[in-house]
Motif scaffolding. Sequence first.
Motif, PDB file in Angstrom:
ATOM      1  N   PHE A   1      -2.957   2.086   0.011  1.00  0.00           N
ATOM      2  CA  PHE A   1      -2.291   0.821  -0.280  1.00  0.00           C
ATOM      3  C   PHE A   1      -3.346  -0.092  -0.879  1.00  0.00           C
ATOM      4  N   SER A   2      -3.011  -0.693  -2.005  1.00  0.00           N
ATOM      5  CA  SER A   2      -3.939  -1.652  -2.605  1.00  0.00           C
ATOM      6  C   SER A   2      -3.149  -2.856  -3.088  1.00  0.00           C
ATOM      7  N   ALA A   3      -3.776  -4.016  -2.980  1.00  0.00           N
ATOM      8  CA  ALA A   3      -3.139  -5.255  -3.427  1.00  0.00           C
ATOM      9  C   ALA A   3      -4.173  -6.159  -4.070  1.00  0.00           C
ATOM     10  N   ARG A   4      -3.802  -6.719  -5.181  1.00  0.00           N
ATOM     11  CA  ARG A   4      -4.630  -7.701  -5.891  1.00  0.00           C
ATOM     12  C   ARG A   4      -3.900  -9.034  -6.035  1.00  0.00           C
ATOM     13  N   GLY A   5      -2.593  -9.016  -5.808  1.00  0.00           N
ATOM     14  CA  GLY A   5      -1.803 -10.237  -5.942  1.00  0.00           C
ATOM     15  C   GLY A   5      -1.292 -10.695  -4.587  1.00  0.00           C
ATOM     16  N   PHE A   6      -1.453 -11.981  -4.315  1.00  0.00           N
ATOM     17  CA  PHE A   6      -0.997 -12.554  -3.044  1.00  0.00           C
ATOM     18  C   PHE A   6      -0.311 -13.887  -3.320  1.00  0.00           C
ATOM     19  N   ARG A   7       0.691 -14.186  -2.503  1.00  0.00           N
ATOM     20  CA  ARG A   7       1.369 -15.480  -2.571  1.00  0.00           C
ATOM     21  C   ARG A   7       1.490 -16.046  -1.168  1.00  0.00           C
ATOM     22  N   ARG A   8       1.283 -17.340  -1.071  1.00  0.00           N
ATOM     23  CA  ARG A   8       1.529 -18.026   0.204  1.00  0.00           C
ATOM     24  C   ARG A   8       2.979 -18.484   0.177  1.00  0.00           C
ATOM     25  N   LEU A   9       3.717 -18.126   1.233  1.00  0.00           N
ATOM     26  CA  LEU A   9       5.102 -18.569   1.335  1.00  0.00           C
ATOM     27  C   LEU A   9       5.158 -19.953   1.964  1.00  0.00           C
ATOM     28  N   LYS A  10       4.617 -20.074   3.152  1.00  0.00           N
ATOM     29  CA  LYS A  10       4.434 -21.361   3.820  1.00  0.00           C
ATOM     30  C   LYS A  10       3.543 -21.147   5.022  1.00  0.00           C
TER      31      LYS A  10
ATOM     32  N   LYS B   1       3.243   6.879  -6.675  1.00  0.00           N
ATOM     33  CA  LYS B   1       2.846   5.468  -6.599  1.00  0.00           C
ATOM     34  C   LYS B   1       4.067   4.601  -6.816  1.00  0.00           C
ATOM     35  N   SER B   2       4.151   3.531  -6.026  1.00  0.00           N
ATOM     36  CA  SER B   2       5.271   2.609  -6.178  1.00  0.00           C
ATOM     37  C   SER B   2       4.821   1.202  -5.817  1.00  0.00           C
ATOM     38  N   PRO B   3       5.292   0.204  -6.573  1.00  0.00           N
ATOM     39  CA  PRO B   3       4.982  -1.176  -6.196  1.00  0.00           C
ATOM     40  C   PRO B   3       5.726  -1.551  -4.917  1.00  0.00           C
ATOM     41  N   VAL B   4       5.057  -2.299  -4.052  1.00  0.00           N
ATOM     42  CA  VAL B   4       5.657  -2.750  -2.800  1.00  0.00           C
ATOM     43  C   VAL B   4       5.243  -4.189  -2.527  1.00  0.00           C
ATOM     44  N   LEU B   5       6.090  -4.892  -1.816  1.00  0.00           N
ATOM     45  CA  LEU B   5       5.779  -6.243  -1.363  1.00  0.00           C
ATOM     46  C   LEU B   5       5.633  -6.200   0.148  1.00  0.00           C
TER      47      LEU B   5
ATOM     48  N   ALA C   1      -8.901 -14.468  -5.838  1.00  0.00           N
ATOM     49  CA  ALA C   1     -10.134 -13.712  -5.611  1.00  0.00           C
ATOM     50  C   ALA C   1      -9.963 -12.667  -4.505  1.00  0.00           C
ATOM     51  N   SER C   2      -8.787 -12.610  -3.902  1.00  0.00           N
ATOM     52  CA  SER C   2      -8.545 -11.739  -2.757  1.00  0.00           C
ATOM     53  C   SER C   2      -8.103 -10.339  -3.185  1.00  0.00           C
ATOM     54  N   SER C   3      -8.421  -9.354  -2.331  1.00  0.00           N
ATOM     55  CA  SER C   3      -7.992  -7.979  -2.582  1.00  0.00           C
ATOM     56  C   SER C   3      -7.999  -7.199  -1.271  1.00  0.00           C
ATOM     57  N   VAL C   4      -7.180  -6.160  -1.247  1.00  0.00           N
ATOM     58  CA  VAL C   4      -7.117  -5.260  -0.093  1.00  0.00           C
ATOM     59  C   VAL C   4      -6.995  -3.842  -0.614  1.00  0.00           C
ATOM     60  N   ASN C   5      -7.779  -2.937  -0.043  1.00  0.00           N
ATOM     61  CA  ASN C   5      -7.684  -1.507  -0.337  1.00  0.00           C
ATOM     62  C   ASN C   5      -7.713  -0.759   0.984  1.00  0.00           C
ATOM     63  N   VAL C   6      -6.689   0.065   1.210  1.00  0.00           N
ATOM     64  CA  VAL C   6      -6.580   0.818   2.454  1.00  0.00           C
ATOM     65  C   VAL C   6      -6.439   2.296   2.114  1.00  0.00           C
ATOM     66  N   GLU C   7      -7.201   3.137   2.804  1.00  0.00           N
ATOM     67  CA  GLU C   7      -7.085   4.585   2.678  1.00  0.00           C
ATOM     68  C   GLU C   7      -6.686   5.142   4.036  1.00  0.00           C
ATOM     69  N   ILE C   8      -5.600   5.912   4.053  1.00  0.00           N
ATOM     70  CA  ILE C   8      -5.049   6.457   5.286  1.00  0.00           C
ATOM     71  C   ILE C   8      -5.190   7.974   5.258  1.00  0.00           C
ATOM     72  N   GLN C   9      -5.778   8.536   6.290  1.00  0.00           N
ATOM     73  CA  GLN C   9      -5.879   9.993   6.401  1.00  0.00           C
ATOM     74  C   GLN C   9      -4.541  10.503   6.936  1.00  0.00           C
ATOM     75  N   THR C  10      -3.795  11.174   6.078  1.00  0.00           N
ATOM     76  CA  THR C  10      -2.438  11.581   6.447  1.00  0.00           C
ATOM     77  C   THR C  10      -2.410  12.588   7.596  1.00  0.00           C
ATOM     78  N   ASP C  11      -3.467  13.382   7.744  1.00  0.00           N
ATOM     79  CA  ASP C  11      -3.466  14.354   8.847  1.00  0.00           C
ATOM     80  C   ASP C  11      -3.717  13.702  10.206  1.00  0.00           C
ATOM     81  N   SER C  12      -3.940  12.391  10.231  1.00  0.00           N
ATOM     82  CA  SER C  12      -4.144  11.689  11.497  1.00  0.00           C
ATOM     83  C   SER C  12      -2.829  11.161  12.076  1.00  0.00           C
ATOM     84  N   VAL C  13      -1.702  11.567  11.478  1.00  0.00           N
ATOM     85  CA  VAL C  13      -0.390  11.115  11.944  1.00  0.00           C
ATOM     86  C   VAL C  13      -0.159  11.590  13.379  1.00  0.00           C
ATOM     87  N   ASP C  14       0.413  10.716  14.193  1.00  0.00           N
ATOM     88  CA  ASP C  14       0.675  11.032  15.595  1.00  0.00           C
ATOM     89  C   ASP C  14       1.985  10.370  16.011  1.00  0.00           C
TER      90      ASP C  14
END
Length: 184
Positions: free
Chosen positions: A102-111, A127-131, A63-76
Amino acid sequence: MKKLALILMLASASPAMADAPVWNINYDASRLGFTTYWQNSPVNGLFKKWIADVRFDPDDLNASSVNVEIQTDSVDTNYKDRDVEIRKSDWLSVESFPIATFSARGFRRLKDNNFVADGTLELKGTKSPVLLPFTLEISGQDAQMKGKISISRLAFNVGEGQWRSTDFIKEEIVIHVQVAARRG
């Protein structure tokens, strides 16, 4: 018409899927940064403006999800000339691509408190998949998340033209994430 009524009746009779709790980000105590290398010397930077919609339950990862929007012109990077250059089309091309996501819909608990987010990074139109491996400490209503991921700048066309060579600037960029949040 009878089929539609039956479908609606069955849908309303089934239990609703529980939503994961919403986490409100404390942006003053959070950081979205990166490290790259120029002639083997580290260059650290951060993005000062970003927003995140985090809905996370360590006991209900589906049921978990994350969506992040980054303003690229705020780079410092704490160096004015470099910050002007990195906004240009060969690098982040902030006029053409003002938002990275960055968006994620899949999560795994490692330990224990170690997890992996199976997500997608979109940067400069690619766009590219990332872990994203991360740790999560929850104490009452407060949470601290820390994670880092290595990406290829070339895979996202960051550093084009004369900068495509990795002779002076390494291909790897390490993204560091530190988030402080409170359950909403």
